[in-house]
Design an enzyme around this catalytic site. Sequence first.
Site, PDB file in Angstrom:
ATOM      1  N   SER A   1     -12.011  -3.594   1.625  1.00 11.39           N
ATOM      2  CA  SER A   1     -12.092  -3.023   2.844  1.00 11.39           C
ATOM      3  C   SER A   1     -13.708  -2.734   3.359  1.00 11.39           C
ATOM      4  O   SER A   1     -14.277  -2.199   2.324  1.00 11.39           O
ATOM      5  CB  SER A   1     -11.524  -1.504   2.968  1.00 11.39           C
ATOM      6  OG  SER A   1     -10.367  -1.507   2.408  1.00 11.39           O
TER       7      SER A   1
ATOM      8  N   LYS B   1      -4.936   6.625  10.749  1.00  8.44           N
ATOM      9  CA  LYS B   1      -6.275   7.160  10.359  1.00  8.44           C
ATOM     10  C   LYS B   1      -6.627   8.152  11.543  1.00  8.44           C
ATOM     11  O   LYS B   1      -7.429   7.963  12.409  1.00  8.44           O
ATOM     12  CB  LYS B   1      -7.384   6.250  10.527  1.00  8.44           C
ATOM     13  CG  LYS B   1      -7.153   5.246   9.436  1.00  8.44           C
ATOM     14  CD  LYS B   1      -8.256   5.409   8.268  1.00  8.44           C
ATOM     15  CE  LYS B   1      -7.648   4.703   6.846  1.00  8.44           C
ATOM     16  NZ  LYS B   1      -8.408   3.576   6.606  1.00  8.44           N
TER      17      LYS B   1
ATOM     18  N   ARG C   1       0.959  -1.157   0.016  1.00  6.47           N
ATOM     19  CA  ARG C   1      -0.192   0.041   0.096  1.00  6.47           C
ATOM     20  C   ARG C   1       0.861   1.201   0.151  1.00  6.47           C
ATOM     21  O   ARG C   1       1.286   1.463   1.139  1.00  6.47           O
ATOM     22  CB  ARG C   1      -0.949  -0.108   1.169  1.00  6.47           C
ATOM     23  CG  ARG C   1      -1.784   1.116   1.313  1.00  6.47           C
ATOM     24  CD  ARG C   1      -2.961   1.111   2.336  1.00  6.47           C
ATOM     25  NE  ARG C   1      -2.332   1.260   3.514  1.00  6.47           N
ATOM     26  CZ  ARG C   1      -2.966   1.362   4.747  1.00  6.47           C
ATOM     27  NH1 ARG C   1      -4.335   1.039   4.833  1.00  6.47           N
ATOM     28  NH2 ARG C   1      -2.422   1.461   5.717  1.00  6.47           N
TER      29      ARG C   1
END
Lengths: 213, 237
Positions: free
Chosen positions: B122, B151, B53
């Site tokens: 997700s 996050k 990622r």
Amino acid sequence: MDYDLYVVIDEDYRPGLDLAQLTHAVAENGASVIQLRCKHSCDQRFYDLALSLRQVTLCYRLPLIINDRLDIALAVDADGVHLGQEDLPASVARRILGEGKIIGVSAATPEEARLAAEAGASYLGVGAIFATGTKSDAGDPIGPEAISAIRPVCSLPLVGIGGIALANAASVIRAGGDGVAIVSAIMGSDDPASATAALLRTVKAAKSELLVR
Amino acid sequence: MERAGNAARHLRVSRLLASGLYLVTDESRSAGRSDETIVEGACHAGATAVQLREKGIPRRDLLVVAGRLVDTCHRFGALLIVNSNPDIAVLSGADGVHLPATDIGVADVRKFAGPALLVGRSAHSVEEAMAAENEGADYITLGTIFPTPSKPGVEGAGVELVAAVTRHTRLPIIAIGGISTENAALVIRAGADAVAVVSAVTAAEDIRLAIRQLLEVIKQARSSASTRQSLRSSKWD
């Protein structure tokens, strides 16, 4: 295939614009190719837009080119992709796209043009010809002479891009371009339909002038 | 052909979940080390599933990185999954693609990726998990379980989310968000098939030690987990 008036529909250009409706208007007024560019929104939005433009381009039998994303092009069965110098190499893209699809590649120099042709490009987008506000990574304008420099060493269709409008479109054709790619001069216009028609007339006129000569 | 592809994919799912650990790369939180260095160390220590990622790098470069990580993972018998970019997943020879909730659909990916490519999705709620199952995803990552620096501003949903999702879907669940050796056991006991870790490994001074410790915690939690858990995973055996 005809590249006279290659219209780029840029999702970021004017948020809120109905892009399917815009595509209808440009298709009806003589666009030769439609490219969808969607740099900053999420992939689902890109996909949804691609699907809705696909419906329109099918009605008008126009090729739809997807910028950068092979997966989205394949998912909506678009006619091809356009790849920048930082996107996937054309030779690699060909492996999953197959022989039938169009692969456009951005090139600014004879060397980039030669490499793109070797890699299996179907046409080249040459630019930025003139200064443009729509692409932050476009670099300094290279002028129509960039097309004149590539023309003798490359037999692929050459489409000029970057800051092309009614006033300078003919110079791109005269330099050896097969067509012009337009973003702002159509998307930024209050009347995209008339802008499309006028640009097409200009390109056609410049081409027939070359024939007469 | 189709059936062989499906069988290959089901086999990949069981390999994906085998160790219970799913490493997600993030070069910006790898203390200056490359993804390749992190992944090599992790695979050496027993990691069996890695997700690449990296956002904000040119796709041409991402293809190169993906190709290298596929080589590294396959050398150790691990799986490499590419985040988003299904075209790059296919072209790099990766084992799967992981689709964020806002990406294109699973069916669209299968159109050109063939039946053997794993497609993960997700999910952040029971509804999203059920939607992923309905569209044919092979697994979900479920989060955010605990607060995490990746996050900011997102509160953790807690292990209750894992438990709730296990009651509504049979999809394999990989829990994600703020998971470390401290809390991995809780997540496994709540019903997760595996845990995803990012900075707990990428930011660790000793990558191999971090992996070994996590694997040990997961192994112990699995052996003490309920029988329902083993029933869940039995469909992939």
